[in-house]
Scaffold this motif. Structure first.
Motif, short mmCIF file in Angstrom:
data_model
loop_
_atom_site.label_atom_id
_atom_site.label_comp_id
_atom_site.label_asym_id
_atom_site.label_seq_id
_atom_site.Cartn_x
_atom_site.Cartn_y
_atom_site.Cartn_z
N ARG A 185 38.33 39.90 48.07
CA ARG A 185 38.17 38.69 47.16
C ARG A 185 38.92 39.04 46.16
O ARG A 185 39.26 40.25 45.42
N SER A 186 39.33 37.95 45.39
CA SER A 186 40.21 38.13 43.96
C SER A 186 39.40 37.25 43.10
O SER A 186 39.31 36.00 43.32
N LEU A 187 39.36 37.66 41.88
CA LEU A 187 38.66 36.82 40.78
C LEU A 187 39.79 36.02 40.28
O LEU A 187 39.53 35.24 39.31
N PHE A 222 46.60 43.10 38.92
CA PHE A 222 45.73 42.08 38.27
C PHE A 222 44.53 42.60 37.95
O PHE A 222 43.91 43.32 38.81
N TYR A 223 43.89 42.36 36.70
CA TYR A 223 42.48 42.97 36.42
C TYR A 223 41.73 41.66 35.79
O TYR A 223 42.34 40.96 35.11
N ALA A 224 40.49 41.67 36.17
CA ALA A 224 39.60 40.85 35.51
C ALA A 224 38.22 41.33 35.58
O ALA A 224 37.90 42.13 36.26
N SER A 246 33.92 42.66 38.16
CA SER A 246 35.05 43.14 37.88
C SER A 246 35.79 43.25 39.03
O SER A 246 35.44 43.35 40.25
N ASN A 247 37.42 43.20 38.81
CA ASN A 247 38.13 43.11 39.80
C ASN A 247 39.43 43.68 39.53
O ASN A 247 40.20 43.41 38.40
N THR A 268 46.50 38.01 44.95
CA THR A 268 46.22 38.64 43.64
C THR A 268 45.64 37.27 42.60
O THR A 268 44.45 37.03 42.46
N PHE A 269 46.79 36.82 42.33
CA PHE A 269 46.57 35.69 41.15
C PHE A 269 47.42 34.26 41.32
O PHE A 269 48.55 34.48 41.51
N ASN A 270 46.45 33.51 41.85
CA ASN A 270 47.26 32.13 42.33
C ASN A 270 46.34 30.79 41.89
O ASN A 270 45.16 30.99 42.53
#
Length: 578
Positions: free
Chosen positions: A314-316, A203-205, A225-226, A135-137
Protein backbone atom coordinates in the motif's frame (compact mmCIF):
# COMPACT_ATOMS: atom_id res chain seq x y z
CA UNK A 1 10.34 14.34 11.03
CA UNK A 2 13.55 16.30 11.87
CA UNK A 3 15.63 13.58 10.22
CA UNK A 4 13.41 13.77 7.18
CA UNK A 5 13.95 17.54 6.86
CA UNK A 6 17.74 17.10 7.10
CA UNK A 7 17.65 14.38 4.47
CA UNK A 8 15.73 16.63 2.04
CA UNK A 9 18.10 19.56 2.63
CA UNK A 10 21.11 17.36 1.91
CA UNK A 11 19.54 16.12 -1.34
CA UNK A 12 18.71 19.65 -2.50
CA UNK A 13 22.13 21.05 -1.50
CA UNK A 14 23.92 18.20 -3.28
CA UNK A 15 21.81 18.71 -6.42
CA UNK A 16 22.42 22.45 -6.44
CA UNK A 17 26.22 22.11 -6.10
CA UNK A 18 26.32 19.41 -8.75
CA UNK A 19 24.26 21.52 -11.20
CA UNK A 20 26.54 24.58 -11.04
CA UNK A 21 28.70 25.22 -14.05
CA UNK A 22 31.67 27.51 -14.48
CA UNK A 23 30.55 30.22 -16.89
CA UNK A 24 32.32 33.34 -18.06
CA UNK A 25 31.14 36.45 -16.18
CA UNK A 26 30.82 38.56 -19.35
CA UNK A 27 28.58 35.96 -20.97
CA UNK A 28 26.35 35.95 -17.91
CA UNK A 29 26.16 39.75 -18.01
CA UNK A 30 25.07 39.65 -21.66
CA UNK A 31 22.35 37.16 -20.78
CA UNK A 32 21.04 39.38 -17.99
CA UNK A 33 21.10 42.43 -20.27
CA UNK A 34 19.17 40.60 -22.98
CA UNK A 35 16.69 39.38 -20.43
CA UNK A 36 16.00 42.85 -19.03
CA UNK A 37 15.43 44.27 -22.52
CA UNK A 38 12.43 41.97 -23.03
CA UNK A 39 8.88 42.49 -21.82
CA UNK A 40 8.95 43.06 -18.09
CA UNK A 41 5.48 41.71 -17.30
CA UNK A 42 2.83 39.80 -19.23
CA UNK A 43 -0.29 38.22 -17.84
CA UNK A 44 -3.58 36.66 -18.90
CA UNK A 45 -5.98 33.84 -18.17
CA UNK A 46 -9.63 33.16 -17.53
CA UNK A 47 -11.99 33.31 -14.54
CA UNK A 48 -15.34 31.53 -14.29
CA UNK A 49 -18.22 32.39 -11.95
CA UNK A 50 -20.96 29.78 -11.54
CA UNK A 51 -24.16 30.43 -9.54
CA UNK A 52 -26.81 27.73 -9.10
CA UNK A 53 -30.38 27.98 -7.85
CA UNK A 54 -32.59 25.03 -6.94
CA UNK A 55 -36.16 24.42 -5.82
CA UNK A 56 -37.94 21.09 -5.41
CA UNK A 57 -41.40 19.84 -4.43
CA UNK A 58 -42.54 16.37 -3.41
CA UNK A 59 -39.39 15.00 -1.74
CA UNK A 60 -36.69 16.20 0.60
CA UNK A 61 -34.19 18.60 -0.88
CA UNK A 62 -31.29 16.98 -2.77
CA UNK A 63 -29.37 20.18 -3.61
CA UNK A 64 -28.74 23.52 -1.91
CA UNK A 65 -31.13 26.39 -2.77
CA UNK A 66 -28.10 28.49 -3.74
CA UNK A 67 -24.56 27.52 -4.59
CA UNK A 68 -21.67 29.62 -5.91
CA UNK A 69 -18.32 28.58 -7.33
CA UNK A 70 -15.32 30.42 -8.73
CA UNK A 71 -12.53 28.80 -10.70
CA UNK A 72 -9.97 29.84 -13.24
CA UNK A 73 -6.34 30.13 -14.19
CA UNK A 74 -4.15 33.24 -14.30
CA UNK A 75 -0.92 33.14 -16.32
CA UNK A 76 1.90 35.58 -15.60
CA UNK A 77 5.44 36.15 -16.86
CA UNK A 78 8.00 38.45 -15.23
CA UNK A 79 11.25 38.64 -17.19
CA UNK A 80 10.69 35.09 -18.51
CA UNK A 81 9.83 33.76 -15.05
CA UNK A 82 6.54 32.05 -15.90
CA UNK A 83 3.78 30.94 -13.55
CA UNK A 84 0.12 29.94 -13.55
CA UNK A 85 -2.21 30.52 -10.59
CA UNK A 86 -5.05 27.99 -10.36
CA UNK A 87 -8.16 29.08 -8.46
CA UNK A 88 -11.01 26.89 -7.17
CA UNK A 89 -13.43 28.34 -4.63
CA UNK A 90 -16.90 27.41 -3.39
CA UNK A 91 -19.24 28.31 -0.57
CA UNK A 92 -20.13 25.73 2.07
CA UNK A 93 -22.92 23.43 1.02
CA UNK A 94 -24.85 20.33 1.94
CA UNK A 95 -24.91 17.14 -0.09
CA UNK A 96 -28.55 16.09 0.16
CA UNK A 97 -29.11 12.34 -0.01
CA UNK A 98 -32.47 10.77 -0.77
CA UNK A 99 -32.01 7.61 1.29
CA UNK A 100 -29.24 8.56 3.74
CA UNK A 101 -28.39 11.43 6.11
CA UNK A 102 -27.25 14.69 4.56
CA UNK A 103 -23.56 15.56 4.47
CA UNK A 104 -22.43 19.10 5.28
CA UNK A 105 -19.32 20.23 3.46
CA UNK A 106 -17.28 23.30 4.42
CA UNK A 107 -16.48 26.19 2.11
CA UNK A 108 -13.16 25.80 0.38
CA UNK A 109 -10.62 27.86 -1.54
CA UNK A 110 -7.98 25.91 -3.42
CA UNK A 111 -5.15 28.11 -4.71
CA UNK A 112 -2.01 26.84 -6.35
CA UNK A 113 0.77 28.19 -8.52
CA UNK A 114 3.96 26.86 -10.12
CA UNK A 115 6.37 29.63 -11.18
CA UNK A 116 9.15 28.42 -13.46
CA UNK A 117 12.33 29.78 -15.01
CA UNK A 118 14.25 27.67 -17.50
CA UNK A 119 14.97 24.35 -15.74
CA UNK A 120 13.64 25.37 -12.29
CA UNK A 121 10.03 25.21 -11.10
CA UNK A 122 8.53 25.94 -7.68
CA UNK A 123 5.13 24.57 -6.59
CA UNK A 124 3.11 26.48 -3.98
CA UNK A 125 -0.37 25.79 -2.56
CA UNK A 126 -2.50 22.91 -3.84
CA UNK A 127 -0.26 21.07 -6.30
CA UNK A 128 0.61 17.61 -7.54
CA UNK A 129 4.04 16.22 -8.47
CA UNK A 130 3.80 12.64 -9.77
CA UNK A 131 6.61 10.24 -8.89
CA UNK A 132 5.83 6.60 -9.77
CA UNK A 133 2.59 4.57 -9.47
CA UNK A 134 4.00 2.60 -6.54
CA UNK A 135 5.08 5.65 -4.50
CA UNK A 136 3.31 8.99 -5.03
CA UNK A 137 0.92 9.45 -7.93
CA UNK A 138 -2.53 10.99 -8.50
CA UNK A 139 -2.61 12.75 -5.11
CA UNK A 140 -2.55 16.48 -4.37
CA UNK A 141 -0.70 18.12 -1.51
CA UNK A 142 -1.05 21.51 0.16
CA UNK A 143 2.42 22.88 0.69
CA UNK A 144 5.53 23.52 -1.38
CA UNK A 145 7.63 21.64 -3.88
CA UNK A 146 10.57 22.06 -6.25
CA UNK A 147 11.41 20.58 -9.65
CA UNK A 148 14.92 21.02 -11.08
CA UNK A 149 16.12 19.71 -14.45
CA UNK A 150 19.56 21.21 -15.24
CA UNK A 151 21.13 19.29 -18.08
CA UNK A 152 20.42 15.60 -17.61
CA UNK A 153 19.95 15.85 -13.85
CA UNK A 154 16.40 15.55 -12.42
CA UNK A 155 15.20 16.48 -8.94
CA UNK A 156 11.69 16.62 -7.47
CA UNK A 157 10.81 17.25 -3.86
CA UNK A 158 7.73 18.36 -1.90
CA UNK A 159 6.39 18.73 1.62
CA UNK A 160 2.79 19.38 2.62
CA UNK A 161 -0.58 18.19 3.83
CA UNK A 162 -2.08 15.19 2.05
CA UNK A 163 -5.47 15.16 3.78
CA UNK A 164 -7.44 17.14 6.33
CA UNK A 165 -8.68 15.84 9.65
CA UNK A 166 -12.31 14.81 9.19
CA UNK A 167 -14.05 13.33 12.26
CA UNK A 168 -17.17 11.19 12.00
CA UNK A 169 -19.95 13.63 12.91
CA UNK A 170 -23.40 12.48 14.07
CA UNK A 171 -25.20 14.08 11.11
CA UNK A 172 -22.97 12.41 8.49
CA UNK A 173 -23.57 8.95 7.09
CA UNK A 174 -21.30 6.30 8.56
CA UNK A 175 -20.37 5.25 5.01
CA UNK A 176 -18.00 8.23 4.91
CA UNK A 177 -14.83 7.26 6.74
CA UNK A 178 -13.24 9.71 9.18
CA UNK A 179 -9.70 10.75 8.27
CA UNK A 180 -6.74 11.92 10.32
CA UNK A 181 -4.59 14.90 9.47
CA UNK A 182 -1.89 13.51 7.19
CA UNK A 183 1.41 15.14 6.34
CA UNK A 184 3.59 13.90 3.51
CA UNK A 185 6.93 14.51 1.88
CA UNK A 186 8.84 13.06 -1.02
CA UNK A 187 12.00 13.39 -3.03
CA UNK A 188 13.02 11.96 -6.40
CA UNK A 189 16.42 12.37 -7.99
CA UNK A 190 18.15 10.85 -10.97
CA UNK A 191 19.45 11.08 -14.50
CA UNK A 192 17.58 11.42 -17.81
CA UNK A 193 18.95 11.55 -21.33
CA UNK A 194 16.64 11.02 -24.27
CA UNK A 195 14.59 7.91 -23.55
CA UNK A 196 17.12 6.66 -20.97
CA UNK A 197 16.46 7.48 -17.34
CA UNK A 198 17.12 6.22 -13.83
CA UNK A 199 15.22 7.81 -10.94
CA UNK A 200 15.33 7.04 -7.22
CA UNK A 201 12.34 8.05 -5.07
CA UNK A 202 11.63 8.32 -1.35
CA UNK A 203 8.12 9.02 0.00
CA UNK A 204 6.99 9.44 3.60
CA UNK A 205 3.52 10.05 5.07
CA UNK A 206 2.24 10.09 8.64
CA UNK A 207 -1.12 10.70 10.31
CA UNK A 208 -1.53 12.82 13.42
CA UNK A 209 -3.39 10.63 15.96
CA UNK A 210 -4.40 13.73 17.98
CA UNK A 211 -6.01 15.51 15.02
CA UNK A 212 -9.43 13.97 15.84
CA UNK A 213 -10.66 14.73 19.34
CA UNK A 214 -13.71 12.45 19.31
CA UNK A 215 -12.92 8.79 20.02
CA UNK A 216 -13.29 6.50 17.00
CA UNK A 217 -14.97 3.20 17.79
CA UNK A 218 -14.32 1.65 14.38
CA UNK A 219 -11.36 -0.71 14.45
CA UNK A 220 -10.64 -0.27 10.72
CA UNK A 221 -9.93 3.48 11.04
CA UNK A 222 -6.55 4.08 12.68
CA UNK A 223 -3.71 6.62 12.25
CA UNK A 224 -1.10 5.26 9.85
CA UNK A 225 2.40 5.95 8.57
CA UNK A 226 4.16 4.89 5.40
CA UNK A 227 7.70 5.00 4.02
CA UNK A 228 8.45 3.90 0.44
CA UNK A 229 11.69 3.81 -1.49
CA UNK A 230 11.75 2.96 -5.16
CA UNK A 231 13.90 2.94 -8.28
CA UNK A 232 12.51 3.46 -11.77
CA UNK A 233 14.37 3.38 -15.05
CA UNK A 234 14.43 2.94 -18.82
CA UNK A 235 17.35 1.93 -21.01
CA UNK A 236 17.64 1.62 -24.78
CA UNK A 237 20.01 -1.25 -25.55
CA UNK A 238 19.80 -0.59 -29.29
CA UNK A 239 17.61 1.19 -31.79
CA UNK A 240 15.02 -1.58 -31.62
CA UNK A 241 15.43 -2.98 -28.09
CA UNK A 242 14.81 -1.31 -24.72
CA UNK A 243 14.24 -2.22 -21.06
CA UNK A 244 12.18 -0.60 -18.31
CA UNK A 245 11.79 -1.40 -14.62
CA UNK A 246 10.05 -0.13 -11.49
CA UNK A 247 10.81 -1.52 -8.03
CA UNK A 248 9.38 -0.28 -4.72
CA UNK A 249 9.80 -1.27 -1.07
CA UNK A 250 6.99 -0.11 1.22
CA UNK A 251 6.81 -0.07 4.99
CA UNK A 252 3.26 0.49 6.27
CA UNK A 253 2.29 0.95 9.91
CA UNK A 254 -1.45 0.26 10.17
CA UNK A 255 -1.69 1.82 13.64
CA UNK A 256 1.00 4.17 14.90
CA UNK A 257 -0.44 3.84 18.43
CA UNK A 258 0.72 0.21 18.49
CA UNK A 259 3.78 -0.63 20.65
CA UNK A 260 7.26 -0.36 19.13
CA UNK A 261 8.45 -3.68 17.76
CA UNK A 262 11.33 -5.54 19.35
CA UNK A 263 12.94 -5.69 15.91
CA UNK A 264 13.26 -1.90 15.67
CA UNK A 265 16.58 -1.77 17.53
CA UNK A 266 18.35 -4.25 15.27
CA UNK A 267 16.54 -3.33 12.05
CA UNK A 268 18.74 -2.83 8.97
CA UNK A 269 19.01 0.62 7.41
CA UNK A 270 16.68 -0.17 4.48
CA UNK A 271 13.82 -0.85 6.96
CA UNK A 272 13.98 2.14 9.33
CA UNK A 273 16.34 4.45 7.36
CA UNK A 274 18.44 5.27 10.38
CA UNK A 275 15.49 5.97 12.68
CA UNK A 276 13.42 7.91 10.14
CA UNK A 277 10.71 5.22 10.21
CA UNK A 278 9.56 3.66 13.47
CA UNK A 279 8.83 -0.08 13.27
CA UNK A 280 5.82 -1.08 15.39
CA UNK A 281 3.89 -4.27 15.97
CA UNK A 282 1.42 -3.17 13.26
CA UNK A 283 4.16 -2.53 10.68
CA UNK A 284 4.52 -4.64 7.58
CA UNK A 285 7.00 -4.52 4.69
CA UNK A 286 5.97 -5.33 1.14
CA UNK A 287 7.43 -5.15 -2.38
CA UNK A 288 6.16 -4.22 -5.83
CA UNK A 289 8.05 -4.96 -9.03
CA UNK A 290 7.41 -4.32 -12.71
CA UNK A 291 9.84 -5.09 -15.57
CA UNK A 292 9.48 -4.95 -19.31
CA UNK A 293 11.31 -5.68 -22.57
CA UNK A 294 10.30 -3.77 -25.71
CA UNK A 295 11.25 -4.85 -29.23
CA UNK A 296 10.59 -3.14 -32.58
CA UNK A 297 10.87 -5.07 -35.85
CA UNK A 298 9.96 -2.85 -38.79
CA UNK A 299 6.34 -1.83 -38.13
CA UNK A 300 5.77 -4.51 -35.48
CA UNK A 301 5.99 -3.64 -31.77
CA UNK A 302 6.45 -6.46 -29.25
CA UNK A 303 6.83 -6.38 -25.48
CA UNK A 304 7.15 -8.82 -22.60
CA UNK A 305 6.13 -7.67 -19.11
CA UNK A 306 6.19 -9.01 -15.58
CA UNK A 307 4.45 -7.42 -12.58
CA UNK A 308 4.27 -8.67 -9.02
CA UNK A 309 2.73 -6.87 -6.02
CA UNK A 310 2.94 -8.45 -2.57
CA UNK A 311 -0.17 -8.97 -0.43
CA UNK A 312 -0.75 -5.91 1.74
CA UNK A 313 1.31 -3.54 -0.40
CA UNK A 314 0.00 0.00 0.00
CA UNK A 315 0.97 3.61 -0.59
CA UNK A 316 -0.62 6.50 1.30
CA UNK A 317 0.27 8.70 -1.67
CA UNK A 318 -1.62 6.84 -4.42
CA UNK A 319 -5.14 5.76 -5.25
CA UNK A 320 -6.05 2.21 -4.34
CA UNK A 321 -4.54 -0.40 -6.64
CA UNK A 322 -4.66 -4.17 -6.59
CA UNK A 323 -2.16 -6.23 -4.63
CA UNK A 324 -1.49 -9.93 -4.06
CA UNK A 325 -1.12 -10.79 -7.72
CA UNK A 326 1.48 -11.62 -10.35
CA UNK A 327 1.14 -11.08 -14.10
CA UNK A 328 3.34 -12.37 -16.90
CA UNK A 329 2.13 -11.00 -20.24
CA UNK A 330 3.26 -10.30 -23.78
CA UNK A 331 1.89 -7.67 -26.13
CA UNK A 332 1.86 -6.75 -29.80
CA UNK A 333 0.96 -3.61 -31.78
CA UNK A 334 0.65 -3.34 -35.55
CA UNK A 335 -0.87 -1.13 -38.25
CA UNK A 336 -2.34 -2.95 -41.26
CA UNK A 337 -3.92 -2.17 -44.60
CA UNK A 338 -2.18 1.21 -45.07
CA UNK A 339 -2.87 2.14 -41.40
CA UNK A 340 -6.62 1.66 -41.83
CA UNK A 341 -6.50 -1.07 -39.19
CA UNK A 342 -4.90 -0.33 -35.80
CA UNK A 343 -4.41 -3.50 -33.81
CA UNK A 344 -2.97 -4.05 -30.35
CA UNK A 345 -3.29 -6.97 -27.97
CA UNK A 346 -1.93 -8.53 -24.81
CA UNK A 347 -2.15 -12.03 -23.37
CA UNK A 348 -0.62 -13.74 -20.38
CA UNK A 349 -1.06 -15.53 -17.07
CA UNK A 350 -2.22 -14.16 -13.74
CA UNK A 351 -2.20 -15.67 -10.27
CA UNK A 352 -2.95 -14.49 -6.73
CA UNK A 353 -2.45 -15.80 -3.18
CA UNK A 354 1.29 -15.29 -3.52
CA UNK A 355 2.00 -16.21 0.10
CA UNK A 356 -0.65 -18.97 0.41
CA UNK A 357 -2.58 -17.07 3.07
CA UNK A 358 -5.97 -17.21 1.32
CA UNK A 359 -8.33 -20.17 1.07
CA UNK A 360 -8.81 -19.75 -2.68
CA UNK A 361 -6.11 -19.45 -5.32
CA UNK A 362 -6.92 -18.18 -8.80
CA UNK A 363 -4.77 -18.86 -11.85
CA UNK A 364 -6.20 -17.62 -15.10
CA UNK A 365 -5.40 -16.45 -18.60
CA UNK A 366 -5.73 -12.69 -19.00
CA UNK A 367 -5.95 -10.79 -22.24
CA UNK A 368 -6.60 -7.43 -23.82
CA UNK A 369 -7.57 -6.50 -27.39
CA UNK A 370 -7.96 -3.08 -29.01
CA UNK A 371 -8.77 -2.65 -32.67
CA UNK A 372 -10.05 0.17 -34.88
CA UNK A 373 -11.02 -0.43 -38.51
CA UNK A 374 -11.58 2.23 -41.14
CA UNK A 375 -13.68 0.31 -43.64
CA UNK A 376 -14.04 3.34 -45.91
CA UNK A 377 -14.15 7.12 -45.63
CA UNK A 378 -17.63 6.96 -44.09
CA UNK A 379 -17.63 3.88 -41.88
CA UNK A 380 -15.41 3.21 -38.85
CA UNK A 381 -15.65 0.40 -36.32
CA UNK A 382 -13.84 -0.49 -33.11
CA UNK A 383 -13.64 -3.21 -30.49
CA UNK A 384 -12.08 -3.32 -27.03
CA UNK A 385 -11.87 -6.27 -24.66
CA UNK A 386 -10.02 -6.79 -21.40
CA UNK A 387 -10.24 -9.12 -18.43
CA UNK A 388 -7.39 -7.40 -16.58
CA UNK A 389 -8.44 -6.05 -13.19
CA UNK A 390 -8.20 -2.26 -12.87
CA UNK A 391 -9.57 0.43 -10.60
CA UNK A 392 -12.30 2.78 -11.80
CA UNK A 393 -14.77 5.33 -10.41
CA UNK A 394 -18.52 4.70 -10.79
CA UNK A 395 -21.13 7.44 -10.59
CA UNK A 396 -24.23 6.11 -8.85
CA UNK A 397 -26.57 9.08 -9.31
CA UNK A 398 -29.03 8.37 -12.14
CA UNK A 399 -31.09 11.55 -11.82
CA UNK A 400 -30.20 14.56 -14.01
CA UNK A 401 -28.59 17.87 -13.05
CA UNK A 402 -27.79 17.64 -9.28
CA UNK A 403 -24.44 16.91 -7.75
CA UNK A 404 -23.36 13.27 -7.77
CA UNK A 405 -25.07 11.45 -4.95
CA UNK A 406 -22.15 9.04 -4.60
CA UNK A 407 -18.86 8.10 -6.19
CA UNK A 408 -17.96 4.45 -5.74
CA UNK A 409 -14.51 2.99 -6.22
CA UNK A 410 -14.73 -0.24 -8.21
CA UNK A 411 -12.50 -3.01 -9.50
CA UNK A 412 -13.43 -3.71 -13.12
CA UNK A 413 -12.69 -7.36 -13.96
CA UNK A 414 -14.17 -7.67 -17.45
CA UNK A 415 -14.75 -5.00 -20.05
CA UNK A 416 -16.10 -5.33 -23.60
CA UNK A 417 -16.87 -2.37 -25.90
CA UNK A 418 -18.11 -2.26 -29.50
CA UNK A 419 -18.53 1.02 -31.35
CA UNK A 420 -19.22 2.20 -34.87
CA UNK A 421 -19.68 5.50 -36.71
CA UNK A 422 -21.13 6.26 -40.13
CA UNK A 423 -21.11 9.59 -42.03
CA UNK A 424 -23.98 10.17 -44.42
CA UNK A 425 -24.83 12.86 -47.01
CA UNK A 426 -22.90 14.73 -49.68
CA UNK A 427 -21.83 17.41 -47.22
CA UNK A 428 -21.23 14.85 -44.47
CA UNK A 429 -23.94 16.52 -42.44
CA UNK A 430 -25.45 13.34 -40.97
CA UNK A 431 -23.55 11.27 -38.40
CA UNK A 432 -24.61 7.96 -36.88
CA UNK A 433 -22.76 6.51 -33.85
CA UNK A 434 -23.48 3.40 -31.81
CA UNK A 435 -21.99 1.89 -28.66
CA UNK A 436 -22.44 -1.44 -26.89
CA UNK A 437 -20.58 -2.09 -23.67
CA UNK A 438 -20.40 -4.67 -20.90
CA UNK A 439 -18.62 -4.43 -17.57
CA UNK A 440 -18.33 -6.76 -14.62
CA UNK A 441 -16.99 -5.14 -11.45
CA UNK A 442 -16.80 -5.34 -7.66
CA UNK A 443 -17.08 -2.41 -5.30
CA UNK A 444 -14.17 -1.32 -3.09
CA UNK A 445 -14.58 -0.08 0.49
CA UNK A 446 -11.96 0.54 3.18
CA UNK A 447 -9.17 -0.68 0.86
CA UNK A 448 -10.95 -4.03 0.53
CA UNK A 449 -12.56 -5.55 -2.56
CA UNK A 450 -16.11 -6.70 -1.84
CA UNK A 451 -16.07 -10.09 -3.51
CA UNK A 452 -19.76 -10.65 -2.73
CA UNK A 453 -20.88 -7.41 -4.41
CA UNK A 454 -20.38 -8.42 -8.03
CA UNK A 455 -22.23 -6.22 -10.53
CA UNK A 456 -22.88 -6.77 -14.24
CA UNK A 457 -23.60 -3.71 -16.35
CA UNK A 458 -24.73 -3.55 -20.01
CA UNK A 459 -25.06 -0.27 -21.92
CA UNK A 460 -26.36 0.33 -25.45
CA UNK A 461 -26.48 3.77 -27.07
CA UNK A 462 -27.48 4.93 -30.56
CA UNK A 463 -26.96 8.56 -31.67
CA UNK A 464 -27.96 10.48 -34.76
CA UNK A 465 -26.68 14.01 -35.45
CA UNK A 466 -27.92 16.24 -38.30
CA UNK A 467 -26.26 19.56 -39.21
CA UNK A 468 -28.35 22.18 -41.05
CA UNK A 469 -27.06 24.81 -43.48
CA UNK A 470 -27.87 27.67 -41.06
CA UNK A 471 -25.39 26.28 -38.50
CA UNK A 472 -27.96 24.58 -36.29
CA UNK A 473 -27.96 20.90 -35.42
CA UNK A 474 -30.34 18.24 -34.15
CA UNK A 475 -29.14 15.31 -32.07
CA UNK A 476 -31.27 12.27 -31.21
CA UNK A 477 -30.08 9.62 -28.76
CA UNK A 478 -31.44 6.36 -27.41
CA UNK A 479 -29.87 4.78 -24.33
CA UNK A 480 -30.50 1.52 -22.49
CA UNK A 481 -28.62 0.76 -19.26
CA UNK A 482 -29.09 -2.59 -17.52
CA UNK A 483 -27.46 -3.15 -14.14
CA UNK A 484 -27.83 -6.35 -12.12
CA UNK A 485 -26.30 -7.72 -8.91
CA UNK A 486 -27.09 -10.53 -6.51
CA UNK A 487 -29.87 -8.56 -4.82
CA UNK A 488 -31.69 -6.58 -7.52
CA UNK A 489 -31.84 -5.58 -11.17
CA UNK A 490 -32.10 -2.10 -12.65
CA UNK A 491 -32.97 -1.05 -16.20
CA UNK A 492 -33.10 2.49 -17.55
CA UNK A 493 -34.18 3.42 -21.08
CA UNK A 494 -33.87 7.06 -22.20
CA UNK A 495 -34.82 8.83 -25.41
CA UNK A 496 -33.49 12.39 -25.82
CA UNK A 497 -33.58 15.15 -28.43
CA UNK A 498 -31.28 18.19 -28.47
CA UNK A 499 -31.59 21.15 -30.85
CA UNK A 500 -28.75 23.69 -31.05
CA UNK A 501 -28.75 26.94 -33.01
CA UNK A 502 -26.57 30.08 -33.12
CA UNK A 503 -27.99 33.61 -33.40
CA UNK A 504 -26.65 37.16 -33.81
CA UNK A 505 -23.70 36.16 -36.00
CA UNK A 506 -22.91 33.23 -33.70
CA UNK A 507 -22.52 35.48 -30.65
CA UNK A 508 -25.52 33.78 -29.07
CA UNK A 509 -25.51 29.98 -28.89
CA UNK A 510 -28.68 28.30 -27.67
CA UNK A 511 -29.78 24.71 -27.17
CA UNK A 512 -32.98 22.97 -26.08
CA UNK A 513 -33.01 19.41 -24.75
CA UNK A 514 -35.93 17.07 -24.04
CA UNK A 515 -35.42 13.60 -22.58
CA UNK A 516 -37.81 10.90 -21.47
CA UNK A 517 -36.66 8.07 -19.15
CA UNK A 518 -38.42 4.93 -17.93
CA UNK A 519 -36.86 2.94 -15.08
CA UNK A 520 -37.61 -0.63 -14.07
CA UNK A 521 -36.55 -2.40 -10.88
CA UNK A 522 -36.49 -6.21 -10.95
CA UNK A 523 -38.55 -6.17 -14.14
CA UNK A 524 -41.37 -4.04 -12.69
CA UNK A 525 -42.07 -0.41 -13.52
CA UNK A 526 -40.47 1.90 -10.96
CA UNK A 527 -40.52 5.49 -12.20
CA UNK A 528 -40.87 7.82 -15.15
CA UNK A 529 -38.77 10.96 -15.63
CA UNK A 530 -39.14 13.91 -17.98
CA UNK A 531 -36.24 16.31 -18.23
CA UNK A 532 -36.43 19.65 -20.11
CA UNK A 533 -33.37 21.91 -20.28
CA UNK A 534 -32.39 25.05 -22.18
CA UNK A 535 -28.93 26.53 -22.37
CA UNK A 536 -27.87 29.93 -23.75
CA UNK A 537 -24.38 31.40 -23.97
CA UNK A 538 -23.86 34.99 -25.19
CA UNK A 539 -20.49 36.49 -26.11
CA UNK A 540 -20.55 40.08 -24.84
CA UNK A 541 -17.17 40.92 -26.37
CA UNK A 542 -13.81 39.30 -27.01
CA UNK A 543 -13.17 38.90 -23.28
CA UNK A 544 -16.54 38.19 -21.64
CA UNK A 545 -19.31 35.60 -21.97
CA UNK A 546 -22.48 35.08 -19.95
CA UNK A 547 -24.70 32.02 -19.94
CA UNK A 548 -27.99 30.85 -18.44
CA UNK A 549 -29.16 27.25 -18.01
CA UNK A 550 -32.72 26.28 -17.05
CA UNK A 551 -33.65 22.73 -16.13
CA UNK A 552 -36.95 21.13 -15.13
CA UNK A 553 -37.28 17.53 -13.92
CA UNK A 554 -40.50 15.70 -13.19
CA UNK A 555 -40.53 12.20 -11.73
CA UNK A 556 -43.64 10.03 -11.46
CA UNK A 557 -43.35 6.84 -9.46
CA UNK A 558 -45.40 3.65 -9.45
CA UNK A 559 -49.01 3.39 -8.26
CA UNK A 560 -48.29 4.37 -4.64
CA UNK A 561 -46.79 7.65 -5.94
CA UNK A 562 -44.07 7.66 -3.28
CA UNK A 563 -41.12 10.01 -3.95
CA UNK A 564 -42.72 11.63 -7.00
CA UNK A 565 -41.38 15.17 -7.35
CA UNK A 566 -40.89 18.26 -9.49
CA UNK A 567 -37.59 20.16 -9.54
CA UNK A 568 -36.44 23.40 -11.13
CA UNK A 569 -32.81 24.44 -11.49
CA UNK A 570 -31.16 27.58 -12.82
CA UNK A 571 -27.47 28.12 -13.44
CA UNK A 572 -25.88 31.46 -14.32
CA UNK A 573 -22.33 31.37 -15.67
CA UNK A 574 -19.97 34.22 -16.35
CA UNK A 575 -16.59 33.83 -18.09
CA UNK A 576 -14.02 36.55 -18.49
CA UNK A 577 -10.61 36.54 -20.14
CA UNK A 578 -7.95 38.56 -18.42
Amino acid sequence: MRNLHLLFLLFILHGSIWAQESTDVLQEAEKVKSLLQGDAFNWGGQLNLDMRFNTIQGIERRADPFDIRINGTVFASIYNVKTALNINMADGKIIHRLDRPNVKLPAYAYLGMSPSYKWAKIHLGYRSIPFTPYTFNGTNFYGAGIELSPGHFRLKTFYGRLQRASPLLPDISSSIDPTFFRIGAGIQAGYQKGTDECLVSLFYAKDDPLSIEQPILRLDVTPMSNLISSIHGKKALSKNLSLDWNYAWSGVTRNINAPISNQSEDAPFYMDYGGLFTIRNSTGFHKALQTGINLTIKSWLFDLRHERIDPGYRSLGSLFFNNDFENVTSGIKKSLWKQKIQLSGRIGLQRNNLQNTETNTIRRIVGQLNSTIQINKKLNMGIQFSNFSNTNILRTNILPFPENDSLILTQVNRNLQLNASFIQGKNKHILWTSFLGYQQFNTIANEMINIEQKVDNIVFQLNNSYRFLNGSSLNNAFLVNHNINEFSGFTNSTLSHTYTRPFLKKKLKTSLRLSNSVIYMDGAFSRHLIHIASNSMYQLNDQNEVGVLFSFVRQTNNANNINSFREFNCRIRFKTKI
